[in-house]
Motif scaffolding. Structure first.
Motif, mmCIF file in Angstrom:
data_model
loop_
_atom_site.group_PDB
_atom_site.id
_atom_site.type_symbol
_atom_site.label_atom_id
_atom_site.label_comp_id
_atom_site.label_asym_id
_atom_site.label_seq_id
_atom_site.Cartn_x
_atom_site.Cartn_y
_atom_site.Cartn_z
ATOM 1 N N THR A 224 -3.302 18.693 35.494
ATOM 2 C CA THR A 224 -3.563 18.191 36.848
ATOM 3 C C THR A 224 -2.377 18.467 37.777
ATOM 4 O O THR A 224 -2.558 18.618 38.986
ATOM 5 N N VAL A 225 -1.193 18.526 37.205
ATOM 6 C CA VAL A 225 -0.002 18.875 37.995
ATOM 7 C C VAL A 225 0.073 20.385 38.192
ATOM 8 O O VAL A 225 0.392 20.878 39.278
ATOM 9 N N GLN A 226 -0.245 21.136 37.146
ATOM 10 C CA GLN A 226 -0.106 22.585 37.198
ATOM 11 C C GLN A 226 -1.109 23.256 38.129
ATOM 12 O O GLN A 226 -0.754 24.159 38.908
ATOM 13 N N ASP A 227 -2.370 22.872 38.046
ATOM 14 C CA ASP A 227 -3.422 23.641 38.706
ATOM 15 C C ASP A 227 -3.241 23.799 40.210
ATOM 16 O O ASP A 227 -3.449 24.903 40.746
ATOM 17 N N PRO A 228 -2.871 22.758 40.951
ATOM 18 C CA PRO A 228 -2.661 22.974 42.389
ATOM 19 C C PRO A 228 -1.526 23.954 42.687
ATOM 20 O O PRO A 228 -1.494 24.556 43.770
ATOM 21 N N LEU A 229 -0.618 24.127 41.739
ATOM 22 C CA LEU A 229 0.477 25.074 41.912
ATOM 23 C C LEU A 229 0.068 26.490 41.509
ATOM 24 O O LEU A 229 0.412 27.470 42.183
#
Length: 254
Positions: A224-229
């Motif tokens: 969930t932290v990685q995907d927007p990045l």
């Protein structure tokens, strides 16, 4: 010695900023003047669009012996507000930074190396966290980072007994990316820097941010932290160019 003398900044290769701690008479011990000068150098690395990778090293055959204990009673710990020791240990740098270690990387000097993304070390170099022997604590990343980088009991041995770790052992534990002969660490670090900057700048920056921001999280939370990045990277011109270059068997033109 003014701030420009205590930290030397050069560009030995296009895109590479070499930051050299320059207090060799005290093994590049950190006082507040040096800390402020290094913070300015790191700011230059981050803000200059021509620069892609930084290399941190020390003059006179040593990396850094840590905080200047002679200056400590009057100056305190040489930190930069919000960014830690020399503006590095608590900073969130986008661009990769390589530690180039010859000789001693001790106390705060070792913590500077631990705050870098890659470490190149000469086979005669050594690392140590002797703070407990001085009535102090390795509070700028030593006690936090080291137990996650090498085996727990080896790290605790260093932290609790002040025992040094020779660079060949550090390499064996995976702490050092490349081990060189004495005097050759900088050449190897420059080669490594060029390898890093040969790739997409955006992809490198986002990869570094993902590693930093997901450390210690469970898989579900990490995604969930990685995907927007990461998702926006797949829609960039660099991603398209990378695919075309691979198909056409040529170097990418970023």
């Amino acid at each position: 010695m003014d701030s420009q003398d205590t930290v030397q900044v050069t560009e030995p290769h296009p895109g590479v900023l070499l930051i050299t701690l320059n207090r060799p008479h005290v093994r590049n011990a950190i006082d507040q003047t040096l800390a402020n000068a290094m913070d300015a150098a790191l700011t230059r690395l981050e803000t200059d669009p021509r620069l892609n990778v930084g290399i941190l090293t020390g003059a006179g055959g040593h990396f850094c012996s840590g905080m200047d204990l002679k200056a400590f009673p009057t100056e305190g710990v040489p930190v930069v507000a919000g960014r830690g020791l020399t503006g590095l240990t608590r900073a969130r740098l986008r661009k990769p930074l390589i530690a180039c270690v010859e000789g001693a990387a001790v106390a705060g000097g070792f913590e500077l190396a631990l705050a870098c993304d890659l470490i190149v070390a000469a086979d005669t170099a050594f690392f140590a966290l002797p703070e407990v022997a001085r009535g102090l604590v390795a509070a700028e990343g030593g006690a936090i980072r080291l137990p996650g980088r090498i085996p727990y009991h080896v790290a605790m041995g260093m932290l609790l007994t002040a025992a040094p770790l020779p660079a060949p052992d550090a390499a064996r534990y995976g702490l050092v990316n490349q081990l060189t002969r004495e005097g050759q660490a900088l050449d190897t670090a420059l080669t490594l820097a060029d390898r890093v900057q040969a790739h997409s700048r955006d992809a490198v920056h986002v990869t570094k941010q993902i590693v930093r921001d997901t450390r210690g999280l469970d898989d579900h939370t990490a995604y969930t932290v990685q995907d927007p990045l990461s998702i926006p990277v797949f829609n960039t011109t660099d991603a398209t160019e990378g695919a075309h270059a691979f198909t056409e068997k040529r170097p990418p033109a970023w």
